[in-house]
Design a protein around this motif. Structure first.
Motif, PDB file in Angstrom:
ATOM      1  N   LEU A  35       0.833  -1.204   0.000  1.00  0.00           N
ATOM      2  CA  LEU A  35       0.000   0.000   0.000  1.00  0.00           C
ATOM      3  C   LEU A  35       0.865   1.250   0.000  1.00  0.00           C
ATOM      4  O   LEU A  35       0.522   2.259  -0.636  1.00  0.00           O
ATOM      5  CB  LEU A  35      -0.927  -0.003   1.214  1.00  0.00           C
ATOM      6  N   LEU A  36       2.007   1.193   0.700  1.00  0.00           N
ATOM      7  CA  LEU A  36       2.933   2.321   0.688  1.00  0.00           C
ATOM      8  C   LEU A  36       3.452   2.572  -0.725  1.00  0.00           C
ATOM      9  O   LEU A  36       3.573   3.732  -1.158  1.00  0.00           O
ATOM     10  CB  LEU A  36       4.088   2.048   1.642  1.00  0.00           C
ATOM     11  N   GLU A  37       3.748   1.506  -1.455  1.00  0.00           N
ATOM     12  CA  GLU A  37       4.191   1.665  -2.847  1.00  0.00           C
ATOM     13  C   GLU A  37       3.089   2.319  -3.681  1.00  0.00           C
ATOM     14  O   GLU A  37       3.363   3.181  -4.530  1.00  0.00           O
ATOM     15  CB  GLU A  37       4.554   0.307  -3.432  1.00  0.00           C
ATOM     16  N   GLU A  97      -5.812   1.592   4.206  1.00  0.00           N
ATOM     17  CA  GLU A  97      -4.806   1.798   5.249  1.00  0.00           C
ATOM     18  C   GLU A  97      -5.448   1.776   6.639  1.00  0.00           C
ATOM     19  O   GLU A  97      -4.890   1.188   7.577  1.00  0.00           O
ATOM     20  CB  GLU A  97      -4.096   3.126   5.031  1.00  0.00           C
ATOM     21  N   ARG A  98      -6.616   2.387   6.770  1.00  0.00           N
ATOM     22  CA  ARG A  98      -7.299   2.360   8.066  1.00  0.00           C
ATOM     23  C   ARG A  98      -7.644   0.933   8.466  1.00  0.00           C
ATOM     24  O   ARG A  98      -7.491   0.540   9.635  1.00  0.00           O
ATOM     25  CB  ARG A  98      -8.573   3.212   8.007  1.00  0.00           C
ATOM     26  N   ARG A  99      -8.100   0.152   7.505  1.00  0.00           N
ATOM     27  CA  ARG A  99      -8.458  -1.231   7.815  1.00  0.00           C
ATOM     28  C   ARG A  99      -7.223  -2.057   8.160  1.00  0.00           C
ATOM     29  O   ARG A  99      -7.261  -2.917   9.056  1.00  0.00           O
ATOM     30  CB  ARG A  99      -9.214  -1.843   6.634  1.00  0.00           C
ATOM     31  N   LEU A 100      -6.101  -1.805   7.484  1.00  0.00           N
ATOM     32  CA  LEU A 100      -4.862  -2.512   7.818  1.00  0.00           C
ATOM     33  C   LEU A 100      -4.398  -2.150   9.224  1.00  0.00           C
ATOM     34  O   LEU A 100      -3.970  -3.021   9.997  1.00  0.00           O
ATOM     35  CB  LEU A 100      -3.775  -2.171   6.795  1.00  0.00           C
ATOM     36  N   ASN A 101      -4.484  -0.873   9.557  1.00  0.00           N
ATOM     37  CA  ASN A 101      -4.077  -0.455  10.904  1.00  0.00           C
ATOM     38  C   ASN A 101      -4.994  -1.067  11.963  1.00  0.00           C
ATOM     39  O   ASN A 101      -4.530  -1.484  13.038  1.00  0.00           O
ATOM     40  CB  ASN A 101      -4.100   1.069  11.004  1.00  0.00           C
ATOM     41  N   ASP A 111      -2.754 -14.502   5.123  1.00  0.00           N
ATOM     42  CA  ASP A 111      -2.634 -13.102   4.728  1.00  0.00           C
ATOM     43  C   ASP A 111      -4.014 -12.478   4.590  1.00  0.00           C
ATOM     44  O   ASP A 111      -4.988 -13.176   4.283  1.00  0.00           O
ATOM     45  CB  ASP A 111      -1.901 -13.005   3.382  1.00  0.00           C
ATOM     46  N   PRO A 112      -4.106 -11.150   4.800  1.00  0.00           N
ATOM     47  CA  PRO A 112      -5.393 -10.463   4.641  1.00  0.00           C
ATOM     48  C   PRO A 112      -5.817 -10.454   3.180  1.00  0.00           C
ATOM     49  O   PRO A 112      -5.609  -9.485   2.447  1.00  0.00           O
ATOM     50  CB  PRO A 112      -5.101  -9.047   5.161  1.00  0.00           C
TER      51      PRO A 112
END
Length: 404
Positions: A166-168, A193-197, A219-220
């Motif tokens: 996601l950062l990429e 990103e919110r869901r990953l956090n 893995d998600p």
């Protein structure tokens, strides 16, 4: 009552069981899932279930000590005499088969007591019952520990990998300057990103709840699919951006090609005007305004590439039209000379035909030939008059041939 051989067999089995139970309990105590659940500050489902499981685990150790105590008693009775008597066999039978395990007193809830009743109750069970109870509790603790370990060892690294991807994607979005135009893909990146956090926090504090939602503890997958979709959108946008850049760079060459076509058109028009009477040059598209537009596009770096794209497409279309117009004008000019050369060829063919028919010395035929020849070989050539003269020459040959 057990026989001596049965006592010895049962005692050997108990010794083996004691060794296996001891090893398994020590390994479970050192299990990464147990360490994880003991070390992290748990919340929610994990806090509730592990609080119960920790008590069960402590109970297993306490019950194991009771198990060892009874086994030690069996060894003590068995070692009194090389060949136990009836009294020893009776006691050994009671220890091995009877309710020889006395559990710690269990308090009776106040609401369930009588005024003169006991505050606690004691229970006894056989060694087999004790082992069965320990086994059930052990499996529960193992299941929780294994689940927590799966989340810690598989799901958390999966979240980290998804976060790196996601950062990429976010870096590519920044490279494409999508924030400048408020592109909706940025909203989707923020949501993932919110869901990953959230998943990372849940995996660290309530792994058992996460495992209920994600049974395979892998893995998600869903979030990775969404990241795949985001990357596909971003790659498509990058392709468009690169296409705009490439087209903008290529417009210089396309303008040069249009200029070359215009030079060829003017040259062809000049040659044709000198050789063909009445020939006029076709109007050409002015290239100077197109060059000014290209310079403006190169200088407008502050504009977003998606906005530049429309102008690049429009300019490319106008440059193509200018080039096409010039090529058509060139071809039209050259076509007049080609028409003259075609008429010259036909005149030579009719002249050869007349010679074969011995009409070259005929005054009428010769006069018409000379008239057509002069029109076709004297610049500037009047194509219309030359075409009529050639037709009259052909007609003369036909008429003379018919009267013979």
């Amino acid at each position: 009552m057990l026989a001596i051989a049965e006592v010895d067999m049962a005692l050997a089995r108990l010794d083996a069981d004691r060794s296996e139970i001891s090893v398994n309990l020590v390994e479970l105590e050192d299990h990464p899932g147990v360490r994880f659940l003991n070390e992290v500050p748990l919340t929610g489902v994990s806090a509730d279930r592990w609080a119960v499981a920790r008590v069960r685990f402590a109970d297993i150790w306490a019950q194991f000590r009771l198990f060892e105590s009874v086994v030690a008693q069996v060894h003590a009775v068995r070692s009194r005499r090389g060949r136990p008597g009836q009294a020893e066999l009776a006691e050994l039978t009671r220890l091995l088969c009877g309710p020889s395990v006395v559990l710690a007193p269990q308090p009776i809830p106040l609401a369930e007591r009588d005024l003169i009743g006991p505050a606690a109750v004691s229970r006894s069970m056989t060694l087999a019952q004790l082992v069965a109870q320990m086994t059930a509790a052990y499996r529960e603790v193992v299941q929780l520990a294994s689940t927590a370990d799966a989340v810690a060892s598989a799901y958390l690294p999966g979240v980290d990998r998804a976060s790196a991807r996601l950062l990429e994607a976010r870096q590519l979005a920044a490279d494409l300057r999508l924030a400048d135009i408020g592109h909706p893909v940025l909203v989707r990146i923020d949501a993932v990103e919110r869901r990953l956090n959230t998943d990372r926090m849940l995996a660290m504090s309530d792994p058992l709840a996460l495992a209920q939602r994600q049974p395979d503890s892998s893995d998600p997958t869903v979030l990775n699919r969404e990241i795949d979709e985001l990357q596909a959108v971003l790659e498509e946008l990058r392709g468009r951006r690169d296409s705009v850049t490439a087209r903008l760079t290529g417009l210089t060459g396309e303008l040069d090609a249009a200029a070359t076509a215009e030079n060829e058109a003017r040259s062809a028009a000049a040659v044709t005007a000198a050789k063909i009477a009445g020939a006029t040059a076709s109007p050409l598209e002015p290239l100077a305004p197109l060059r000014d537009r290209l310079s403006h596009l190169h200088a407008s770096e502050e504009r977003h590439w998606t906005h530049v794209n429309d102008d690049v497409v429009a300019l490319a279309r106008d440059v193509e039209r200018a080039r096409s117009t010039a090529e058509t004008a060139r071809d039209n000019s050259l076509a007049l000379i080609d028409r003259r050369d075609e008429l010259r060829g036909r005149l030579d063919a009719y002249r050869a035909k007349g010679a074969r028919l011995r009409l070259s010395e005929d005054a009428t035929v010769d006069a018409r030939y000379r008239r057509a020849y002069e029109l076709l070989h004297t610049p500037p050539c009047d194509l219309a008059a030359a075409t009529r003269a050639l037709a009259e020459y052909q007609q003369a040959i036909t008429e003379k041939t018919a009267t013979r």
